[in-house]
Design an enzyme around this catalytic site. Structure first.
Site, PDB file in Angstrom:
ATOM      1  N   ILE A 196       0.805  -1.222   0.000  1.00 25.96           N
ATOM      2  CA  ILE A 196       0.000   0.000   0.000  1.00 25.96           C
ATOM      3  C   ILE A 196       0.840   1.274   0.000  1.00 25.96           C
ATOM      4  CG2 ILE A 196      -0.177   0.082   2.521  1.00 25.96           C
ATOM      5  CD1 ILE A 196      -2.907   1.080  -0.039  1.00 25.96           C
ATOM      6  N   TYR A 197       2.093   1.206   0.407  1.00 28.96           N
ATOM      7  CA  TYR A 197       2.901   2.419   0.498  1.00 28.96           C
ATOM      8  C   TYR A 197       3.087   3.040  -0.888  1.00 28.96           C
ATOM      9  CZ  TYR A 197       4.175   0.866   5.245  1.00 28.96           C
ATOM     10  OH  TYR A 197       4.157   0.454   6.558  1.00 28.96           O
ATOM     11  N   SER A 198       2.488   4.212  -1.056  1.00 28.41           N
ATOM     12  CA  SER A 198       2.490   4.911  -2.345  1.00 28.41           C
ATOM     13  C   SER A 198       2.052   3.983  -3.469  1.00 28.41           C
ATOM     14  CB  SER A 198       3.864   5.515  -2.642  1.00 28.41           C
ATOM     15  OG  SER A 198       4.183   6.500  -1.697  1.00 28.41           O
ATOM     16  N   LEU A 199       1.062   3.147  -3.140  1.00 26.59           N
ATOM     17  CA  LEU A 199       0.460   2.205  -4.097  1.00 26.59           C
ATOM     18  C   LEU A 199       1.520   1.442  -4.891  1.00 26.59           C
ATOM     19  CD1 LEU A 199      -2.703   4.067  -5.428  1.00 26.59           C
ATOM     20  CD2 LEU A 199      -2.587   2.078  -3.921  1.00 26.59           C
TER      21      LEU A 199
END
Length: 326
Positions: free
Chosen positions: A60-63
């Site tokens: 999920i981190y910066s998609l």
């Protein structure tokens, strides 16, 4: 750098883990303060030079762009056999059905996507980012077991949940002969200590490695209380975690400052030393956006607090609402 085993495993990890939520493409996420690839790579390289071999990111981190940046940097700067790459799964990666959660379908799909972004055949630690209330834990644990047996993950871990949930997952794995969680990534620092009530004793009893996130309370423990940064002004998660208890927390931050001044060391040394002396903490996950912050944190490994200093830091704590496990 010191190296320790991760929980009850033979895996050697550095005493500090580099948290990689700080790296990514700002336009792809809700955090405008993240560092782009050009700014991230020197920090990752310096972490390796300082002996850090443990890197934690998430899909999920910066998609996904955090995984991409970390994967490219580690491929260039490190020996894959020496580094420990951890990533996570749970939050929504695309709209529509099956775009989030811990179903078998989601885990299998997101595992392959994370490996592709990281540019590796396997991750060392695959973690569930939160508890999934919509999926039976039996389905989740069997899928994670199959990921390990397929050689796509060496170990599995969990993050941010209630102790009863974690124990249930451990029990389900043991009952069915499936792979067991070896680590817990939980929210723990001097101004948020609710994990000490149940989760930390459980991890000690079950020989689970603890790798706390937000060890410096998003910087609140290590800078002047009135000082602001681009992150503190724009990070809504930080505000959600700490704004409601700011008046109580400031007293503890002031105590950190007093001890640091008496010792003649940066405040980060005091905040990290307290955490590193907590059993069974393995490696706090440190997120940095400046090189100096990384180097100061590594220097903290040589700091040992006295029992009187620990008591002084802890005596002002008051109960907080649970943050992270929801």
């Amino acid at each position: 750098m010191e190296y320790v085993k991760l929980g009850n495993t033979g895996l050697d990890v550095s005493r500090l883990c580099l948290g990689c939520m700080s790296f990514g493409v700002a336009e792809r996420w809700t955090h405008p303060w993240v560092l782009d690839e050009e700014s991230s790579r020197p920090i990752i390289k310096r972490a390796l030079e300082l002996g850090i071999n443990f890197f934690d990111t998430a899909n999920i981190y910066s998609l996904g762009s955090s995984e991409e940046i970390v994967g490219r940097a580690l491929k260039e700067y490190a020996n894959r056999d020496e580094v420990v790459i951890a990533t996570k799964v749970h939050f929504r990666m695309h709209q529509g059905p099956n775009g989030a959660g811990l179903s078998r379908k989601a885990i299998m799909s997101e595992m392959d996507k994370s490996l592709k972004r990281l540019g590796t055949d396997y991750v060392d630690l695959y973690q569930i980012h939160r508890w999934d209330y919509s999926t039976p834990i039996e389905e989740t644990m069997e899928a994670l077991h199959d990921v390990v047996k397929a050689g796509k993950a060496r170990y599995i871990g969990a993050s941010a949940m209630y102790a009863w949930q974690f124990l249930k997952a451990l029990h389900v794995a043991e009952k069915n002969g499936w792979t067991r969680f070896v680590s817990m990534q939980n929210h723990l620092n001097l101004i948020y200590r609710e994990e000490e009530r149940e989760m930390m004793p459980l991890c000690r009893e079950e020989k689970i490695g603890v790798i706390p996130y937000s060890p410096l309370a998003s910087g609140r423990l290590v800078r002047d209380w009135s000082e602001t940064t681009h992150r503190s002004e724009t990070d809504q998660a930080q505000k959600w975690k700490y704004d409601a208890t700011a008046n109580m927390d400031r007293l503890i931050a002031d105590r950190v400052t007093a001890i640091a001044e008496k010792r003649g060391v940066p405040r980060v040394h005091i905040a990290l030393a307290w955490l590193l002396q907590k059993e069974p903490v393995t490696a706090p996950i440190l997120g940095v956006t400046k090189m100096a912050h990384l180097e100061e944190a590594v220097d903290a490994l040589s700091m040992t607090l006295t029992q009187d200093e620990i008591a002084s830091l802890e005596e002002l704590y008051t109960p907080h609402p649970v943050v992270g496990a929801q």
